[in-house]
Design an enzyme around this catalytic site. Structure first.
Site, PDB file in Angstrom:
ATOM      1  N   LYS A  89      46.878  39.228 -90.377  1.00 15.81           N
ATOM      2  CA  LYS A  89      47.292  38.291 -91.355  1.00 15.81           C
ATOM      3  C   LYS A  89      48.701  37.788 -91.209  1.00 15.81           C
ATOM      4  O   LYS A  89      48.767  36.848 -91.701  1.00 15.81           O
ATOM      5  CB  LYS A  89      47.401  39.258 -92.918  1.00 15.81           C
ATOM      6  CG  LYS A  89      45.932  39.820 -93.363  1.00 15.81           C
ATOM      7  CD  LYS A  89      45.291  38.570 -94.003  1.00 15.81           C
ATOM      8  CE  LYS A  89      43.646  39.164 -94.689  1.00 15.81           C
ATOM      9  NZ  LYS A  89      42.929  37.703 -94.867  1.00 15.81           N
ATOM     10  N   GLU A 111      47.571  35.491-103.066  1.00 11.78           N
ATOM     11  CA  GLU A 111      46.532  36.549-103.853  1.00 11.78           C
ATOM     12  C   GLU A 111      46.510  37.702-102.834  1.00 11.78           C
ATOM     13  O   GLU A 111      46.571  37.418-101.544  1.00 11.78           O
ATOM     14  CB  GLU A 111      45.340  35.845-103.900  1.00 11.78           C
ATOM     15  CG  GLU A 111      44.455  35.600-102.865  1.00 11.78           C
ATOM     16  CD  GLU A 111      45.042  34.662-101.929  1.00 11.78           C
ATOM     17  OE1 GLU A 111      45.763  33.908-101.875  1.00 11.78           O
ATOM     18  OE2 GLU A 111      44.368  35.005-100.460  1.00 11.78           O
ATOM     19  N   SER A 376      41.043  43.882 -86.033  1.00 15.36           N
ATOM     20  CA  SER A 376      41.917  43.090 -87.057  1.00 15.36           C
ATOM     21  C   SER A 376      43.044  43.563 -87.803  1.00 15.36           C
ATOM     22  O   SER A 376      44.030  42.950 -87.904  1.00 15.36           O
ATOM     23  CB  SER A 376      41.000  42.218 -87.870  1.00 15.36           C
ATOM     24  OG  SER A 376      40.186  43.059 -88.543  1.00 15.36           O
TER      25      SER A 376
END
Lengths: 395, 261
Positions: A89, A111, A376
């Protein structure tokens, strides 16, 4: 076949920018400027420098020897879990916060579902000294307390969202509403969703993953592409990041693993490509889980990062054209894969990433195949869940 | 001639349009509420199609929408309820809804049904101008439906002119950078925004909505355009009062029109 966004913001039949007029100016400003900013020398210099010095890139492409032996093939793990803040991210947040600065925006909103994107956003805002407001469903606030505390410690204001089902979908609604009410703020969207240019901008910022895979493979095996890339997909930002430089190289098979939850037909699933149909949510046309009347339904997955009722429009297009293959893994299969990686390689994966690992069990690879699994994120945030199931899976 | 055009032809001031959420407070209230609004002297009605994720709406309309959905409201049911509405109601009726439920119903079938019932216009907040002109304009026109565009304080004057040139019926002026239902007194900043639009002398009539809630805001807003749209304040009135729905509606509309003595 074109797998990239067109000038109208579409990927084939999907995408677009279905925004209310109140956000037109903001979206237009981004559409007019994002490419120029992303391609500018000053942006590239800052972005690359932060990725190296701050995020800790390049992330290793690790040859998982014992896992490879088990599946009788060659498995490489792209270690996004080793990034600062523990997941892919941050790649996107570092880039978007620089875009915000180029556009002279001082207030950042985001968000978050599980809190990973919220933490990454709060992190870059602390780094840049920017105000940060994160919208998080009330249900998620309760079940992801450590991430809430991390965001607050980083100086972000976490606003619990009480509308709708009080999870990621509603947090996204609330971020959009706040943006309508505060058009001077900059919305850092965490996945390849939302109005054009967000899906393309986020994909480009995550494409550092596939860029590195290219040269890392060349160094390791003397060939700059794998036979397979496997990634989990909620909105799909880590997947598109891992695919990006290989989209036009059809020698590379792309496998996107959705969360099947308790099973596709259980009523508790997030496998959008099977359970969804074309629809419009959060400003783009994509595959969407919904009732026959077009009301968006609530998905379920053990992994908070995958329970989103849609997928990024680019993934709807990749599925429709057959470029990517949709597979899925249940909660059970993901947990099993998570514990397996832990014991074989000493790596505790995020439960999201464990869904990608679960696909290893479901496909047959040749002995000399090169299989890249995008790992990830790391599993620290999921310790509560893992411990709960420890006795079931570790016998 | 479309009823919206007829209305603006005979009346250029103090137009009052009321927004309702279809299926709220009870699923079978829709037709009654529409009739009572007309009887109470409003000029136009916007019938909101409830959606699970209403991005541009504040809490009041979010709540009325989820209540309506819980009550079982859908486009098909709404069309059944409106089947014979034109036998009793003659003011313009507009359907307002987010794009996804309409997309699932089928745009063509939706527009044809609207035409058959006697709906005069559509407001689809998340259908952007480009998508409309490219994909839907013809279909709307074929079915005698005006697409009502929104403009907001973020909309540039050149874009307002562009919207004016493709508009029919009226333009919906969003009063401030806000979702629906924010109530505070109309500010100096808003006044200057309203007058700048007024001074543009657009060819399409304009109504101001979002944040209009009482006689005071109605009176102020009406000075700068052809009239107003009231939504959240009306929904709140339906929620709070204990008397009959007829009485609530009558009192509410009278309260908007007449200054309190």
């Amino acid at each position: 076949m074109n797998y990239f966004v067109d000038t109208k913001g579409y990927y084939g039949n999907y995408g677009g920018s279905f925004i209310p007029e109140m956000l037109y100016a903001n979206i237009q400003e981004l559409q007019d400027n994002y490419l120029q900013i992303l391609e500018s020398e000053s942006f590239q210099k800052q972005y690359r420098e932060l990725l190296t010095e701050y995020v800790g890139r390049p992330s290793p492409l690790y040859f998982a020897k014992r896992l490879s032996e088990k599946y009788n093939t060659n498995i490489y793990l792209k270690r996004e879990d080793l990034n600062h803040t523990g997941a892919h991210k941050i790649n996107n947040c570092v880039g978007q916060v620089l875009v915000a600065q180029h556009l002279n925006k001082k207030k950042i909103i985001a968000e978050t579902g599980a809190g990973q994107h919220g933490v990454a956003t709060a992190t870059v805002c602390a780094l840049m000294g920017l105000e940060c407001i994160v919208f998080m469903g009330e249900v998620d606030v309760e079940r992801q307390q450590p991430n809430v505390k991390r965001m607050e410690m980083l100086g972000a204001q976490v606003i619990p969202v009480k509308s709708g089902s009080k999870t990621l979908k509603d947090a996204t609604n609330e971020a959009f509403r706040f943006w309508i009410n505060n058009p001077d703020s900059f919305y850092i969207i965490g996945s390849v969703v939302g109005a054009h240019p967000y899906p393309d901008m986020v994909a480009r910022l995550q494409s550092i993953i596939s860029e590195e895979i290219t040269w890392q493979l060349a160094e390791k095996i003397g060939r700059n592409y794998p036979d397979y890339i496997i990634a989990c997909i909620g909105g799909g930002s880590n997947a598109i990041g891992a695919y990006y430089h290989f989209l036009n190289d059809t020698r590379v098979k792309l496998i996107s693993v959705e969360a099947a939850g308790k099973g596709i037909d259980s009523g508790k699933s997030a496998a959008t490509s099977i359970l969804g149909s074309p629809g419009i949510l959060h400003a783009s046309k994509t595959l969407l889980m919904q009732t026959k009347d077009g009301q968006v339904t609530e998905p379920y997955s053990i992994s908070a990062g995958l329970d989103y009722p849609g997928i990024g429009p680019v993934h709807a297009h990749l599925f429709e054209t057959g470029r990517a293959i949709a597979q899925n893994a249940t909660d059970d299969e993901a947990l099993q894969a998570g514990f397996l990686l832990t014991r074989l390689e000493g790596i505790i994966p995020a439960i999201e990433s464990a869904h990608a690992l679960a696909a290893l069990e479901k496909n047959t690879f040749k002995k000399d195949d090169i299989v890249v699994v995008n790992l990830s994120g790391r599993g620290d945030k999921d310790m509560g869940t893992y411990l709960k199931y420890k006795d079931v899976y570790l016998k | 001639m479309n009823r919206i055009n007829q209305l603006f032809e005979k009346k250029q001031q103090n137009i009052l349009s009321i927004y309702i959420t279809a299926g709220f407070p009870n699923i079978d209230d829709t037709a009654t509420i529409i009739s009572e609004i007309e009887k109470s002297g409003a000029d136009m009605i916007e019938i909101g199609i409830p959606f699970s994720d209403p991005l541009a709406d504040g809490k009041t309309i979010q709540d009325s929408s989820s209540q309506a959905l819980q009550n079982g409201m859908s486009i098909s049911i709404l069309f059944e309820q409106l089947e014979t509405i034109r036998k009793t109601v003659s003011i313009p009726l507009i359907l307002m809804g987010y794009i996804n439920p309409i997309y699932q119903y089928g745009f063509e079938a939706f527009c044809e049904k609207c035409n058959a019932i006697g709906i005069d216009g559509l407001i689809i907040p998340d259908l952007p101008v480009w998508e409309y002109t490219e994909h839907y304009k013809e279909l709307f026109e074929k079915n005698n439906l005006h697409n009502i565009f929104l403009v907001s304080p973020q909309t540039s004057s050149s874009r307002i002119k562009e919207i004016d040139s493709i508009s029919n019926g009226f333009i919906y002026i969003v009063s401030s950078a806000a979702t629906t239902g924010k109530t505070s007194d109309i500010s100096e900043e808003q006044i200057s925004y309203f007058s700048s639009i007024q001074n543009m002398k657009l060819s399409t009539p304009q109504l101001i909505g979002f944040g209009i809630s009482d006689n005071k805001s109605y009176t102020t807003a009406c000075k700068y355009c052809h009239g107003v749209i009231i939504g959240s304040a009306f929904i709140k009135a339906l929620q709070t009062s204990q008397t009959s729905i007829e009485k609530i509606i009558h009192t509410f509309i009278q309260g908007i029109r007449e200054q309190k003595k």
